[in-house]
Design a protein around this motif. Structure first.
Motif, mmCIF file in Angstrom:
data_model
loop_
_atom_site.group_PDB
_atom_site.id
_atom_site.type_symbol
_atom_site.label_atom_id
_atom_site.label_comp_id
_atom_site.label_asym_id
_atom_site.label_seq_id
_atom_site.Cartn_x
_atom_site.Cartn_y
_atom_site.Cartn_z
ATOM 1 N N ASN A 2 -6.191 -12.769 -9.185
ATOM 2 C CA ASN A 2 -5.521 -13.732 -10.043
ATOM 3 C C ASN A 2 -4.041 -13.816 -9.650
ATOM 4 O O ASN A 2 -3.616 -13.185 -8.671
ATOM 5 N N ASN A 3 -3.265 -14.584 -10.394
ATOM 6 C CA ASN A 3 -1.852 -14.755 -10.040
ATOM 7 C C ASN A 3 -1.101 -13.426 -9.962
ATOM 8 O O ASN A 3 -0.263 -13.221 -9.076
ATOM 9 N N TYR A 4 -1.386 -12.538 -10.909
ATOM 10 C CA TYR A 4 -0.718 -11.240 -10.921
ATOM 11 C C TYR A 4 -1.063 -10.421 -9.671
ATOM 12 O O TYR A 4 -0.179 -9.911 -8.985
ATOM 13 N N THR A 5 -2.352 -10.284 -9.409
ATOM 14 C CA THR A 5 -2.752 -9.413 -8.303
ATOM 15 C C THR A 5 -2.388 -10.014 -6.942
ATOM 16 O O THR A 5 -2.119 -9.279 -5.994
ATOM 17 N N ILE A 6 -2.352 -11.338 -6.863
ATOM 18 C CA ILE A 6 -1.890 -11.963 -5.619
ATOM 19 C C ILE A 6 -0.414 -11.653 -5.389
ATOM 20 O O ILE A 6 -0.004 -11.309 -4.272
ATOM 21 N N ALA A 7 0.392 -11.747 -6.457
ATOM 22 C CA ALA A 7 1.814 -11.430 -6.327
ATOM 23 C C ALA A 7 2.010 -9.960 -5.948
ATOM 24 O O ALA A 7 2.783 -9.637 -5.032
ATOM 25 N N ILE A 8 1.304 -9.059 -6.632
ATOM 26 C CA ILE A 8 1.423 -7.628 -6.346
ATOM 27 C C ILE A 8 1.005 -7.336 -4.905
ATOM 28 O O ILE A 8 1.647 -6.547 -4.203
ATOM 29 N N SER A 9 -0.067 -7.968 -4.471
ATOM 30 C CA SER A 9 -0.535 -7.785 -3.092
ATOM 31 C C SER A 9 0.514 -8.255 -2.095
ATOM 32 O O SER A 9 0.740 -7.616 -1.051
ATOM 33 N N SER A 10 1.169 -9.364 -2.402
ATOM 34 C CA SER A 10 2.222 -9.887 -1.538
ATOM 35 C C SER A 10 3.389 -8.910 -1.459
ATOM 36 O O SER A 10 3.932 -8.665 -0.376
ATOM 37 N N PHE A 11 3.766 -8.323 -2.610
ATOM 38 C CA PHE A 11 4.849 -7.331 -2.620
ATOM 39 C C PHE A 11 4.464 -6.108 -1.784
ATOM 40 O O PHE A 11 5.302 -5.560 -1.063
ATOM 41 N N LEU A 12 3.217 -5.681 -1.904
ATOM 42 C CA LEU A 12 2.761 -4.514 -1.147
ATOM 43 C C LEU A 12 2.829 -4.782 0.354
ATOM 44 O O LEU A 12 3.304 -3.936 1.123
ATOM 45 N N ARG A 13 2.366 -5.935 0.774
ATOM 46 C CA ARG A 13 2.417 -6.272 2.198
ATOM 47 C C ARG A 13 3.854 -6.258 2.702
ATOM 48 O O ARG A 13 4.136 -5.745 3.790
ATOM 49 N N PHE A 14 4.766 -6.795 1.917
ATOM 50 C CA PHE A 14 6.179 -6.787 2.277
ATOM 51 C C PHE A 14 6.681 -5.354 2.418
ATOM 52 O O PHE A 14 7.377 -5.010 3.384
ATOM 53 N N ASN A 15 6.319 -4.487 1.466
ATOM 54 C CA ASN A 15 6.821 -3.120 1.505
ATOM 55 C C ASN A 15 6.255 -2.332 2.683
ATOM 56 O O ASN A 15 6.903 -1.421 3.190
ATOM 57 N N VAL A 16 5.060 -2.671 3.117
ATOM 58 C CA VAL A 16 4.511 -2.001 4.297
ATOM 59 C C VAL A 16 5.311 -2.411 5.542
ATOM 60 O O VAL A 16 5.512 -1.594 6.446
ATOM 61 N N VAL A 17 5.771 -3.644 5.579
ATOM 62 C CA VAL A 17 6.640 -4.065 6.686
ATOM 63 C C VAL A 17 7.953 -3.261 6.654
ATOM 64 O O VAL A 17 8.447 -2.827 7.695
ATOM 65 N N ILE A 18 8.484 -3.047 5.452
ATOM 66 C CA ILE A 18 9.695 -2.237 5.309
ATOM 67 C C ILE A 18 9.417 -0.806 5.773
ATOM 68 O O ILE A 18 10.205 -0.207 6.508
ATOM 69 N N LEU A 19 8.286 -0.255 5.350
ATOM 70 C CA LEU A 19 7.872 1.090 5.776
ATOM 71 C C LEU A 19 7.798 1.163 7.296
ATOM 72 O O LEU A 19 8.291 2.121 7.909
#
Length: 285
Positions: A2-19
């Motif tokens: 849903n909108n929430y989990t899509i946003a959270i997933s997007s944040f996670l992908r971004f943070n893995v790039v930072i990692l």
């Protein structure tokens, strides 16, 4: 999703790039040019295009503005043409990394990861409140990423602490035990590394025995280096550093091995969910 989990997933992908940006702390014969370009594009896109992260930060007042500035600083420090840490060499076909700038890289990377993690936590809490946090794979990926991140950060920082502690002792020995401007400078860098280790522990949500099998001996070692704790009987600093660094290496490898296939599965699931979401939106339009 849903909108929430899509946003959270997007944040996670971004943070893995930072990692993954922490790769440039590691001494390697060669760094992947395509990975560098992809990371640069993703980080820039997240704060310039119509993304969940940009929307969130645009609507978060001063804290959101401050995080955008930290992300922009990361781009400038690591991924810009003016970066002194990571440079495209010669004809731009390879990457060269200045291994003398680990602290500057930590200062650029670690705060961004931690603050985006707080954004993730806030969104997970909101989704739970509305009974919309219903993606088991996402939940597993978030936890596995935390273990891998904490492992690799502590492993890298321990390597730098070991190096700096040896340099400090060598400087003092050469000065016949006297404190010198050089030893003071190294001491300042040691304090910065210990500060990063402390901050990483304070921000960590992990409470398992598995995690503390690394953290407890690590902080015992830090107390030994500052004179607040005696070395184990019959051991010297070299032996203790070697032991704790091996624990960090083993834990990081274990946590990475658990994380990588799970994260690959998550990314595939995320991409499929985005396609379905966009298809439904187009249909509705």
């Amino acid at each position: 999703m849903n909108n929430y989990t899509i946003a959270i997933s997007s944040f996670l992908r971004f943070n893995v790039v930072i990692l993954n940006t922490l790769e440039y702390v590691m001494k390697k014969d060669k760094y992947d040019l395509n990975a560098y370009k992809a990371r640069k594009e993703i980080i820039n896109n997240e704060i310039t295009a119509n993304t969940p992260l940009k929307s969130c930060l645009d609507n978060s007042g001063e804290p959101g503005k401050a995080l955008v500035e930290k992300i922009q600083n990361l781009l400038s420090e690591v991924y810009s043409d003016d970066s002194s840490i990571v440079k495209l060499a010669g004809d731009g076909s390879e990457i060269r990394v200045d291994q003398a700038q680990h602290l500057a890289l930590y200062e650029a990377v670690l705060p961004v990861y931690e603050e985006v993690r707080h954004v993730i936590v806030a969104h997970v809490q909101a989704a739970r409140k509305e009974n919309l946090y219903d993606d088991e794979l996402l939940d597993k990926a978030l936890l596995a990423t935390e273990y891998f991140y904490r492992g690799i950060v502590n492993m890298l920082l321990l390597d730098d602490l070991d190096r700096l502690f040896a340099e400090y002792n060598r400087a003092r020995q050469e000065a016949k035990g006297e404190i010198t401007p050089q030893s003071n400078f190294i001491q300042g860098d040691i304090q910065k590394v210990v500060g990063f280790i402390n901050a990483t522990r304070q921000h960590s949500p992990l409470t398992s025995a598995d995690y503390y099998e690394l953290i407890d001996p690590e902080f015992a070692l830090i107390e030994m280096t500052s004179g607040r704790r005696d070395l184990p009987t019959g051991k010297n600093f070299g032996e203790v550093f070697t032991s704790v660094k091996q624990i960090a290496k083993d834990k990081t490898q274990k946590w990475e091995n658990a994380w990588r296939p799970l994260y690959d599965e998550f990314i595939k699931h995320f991409d499929e969910s985005i396609k379905e979401f966009q298809a439904k939106a187009n249909q509705a339009a």
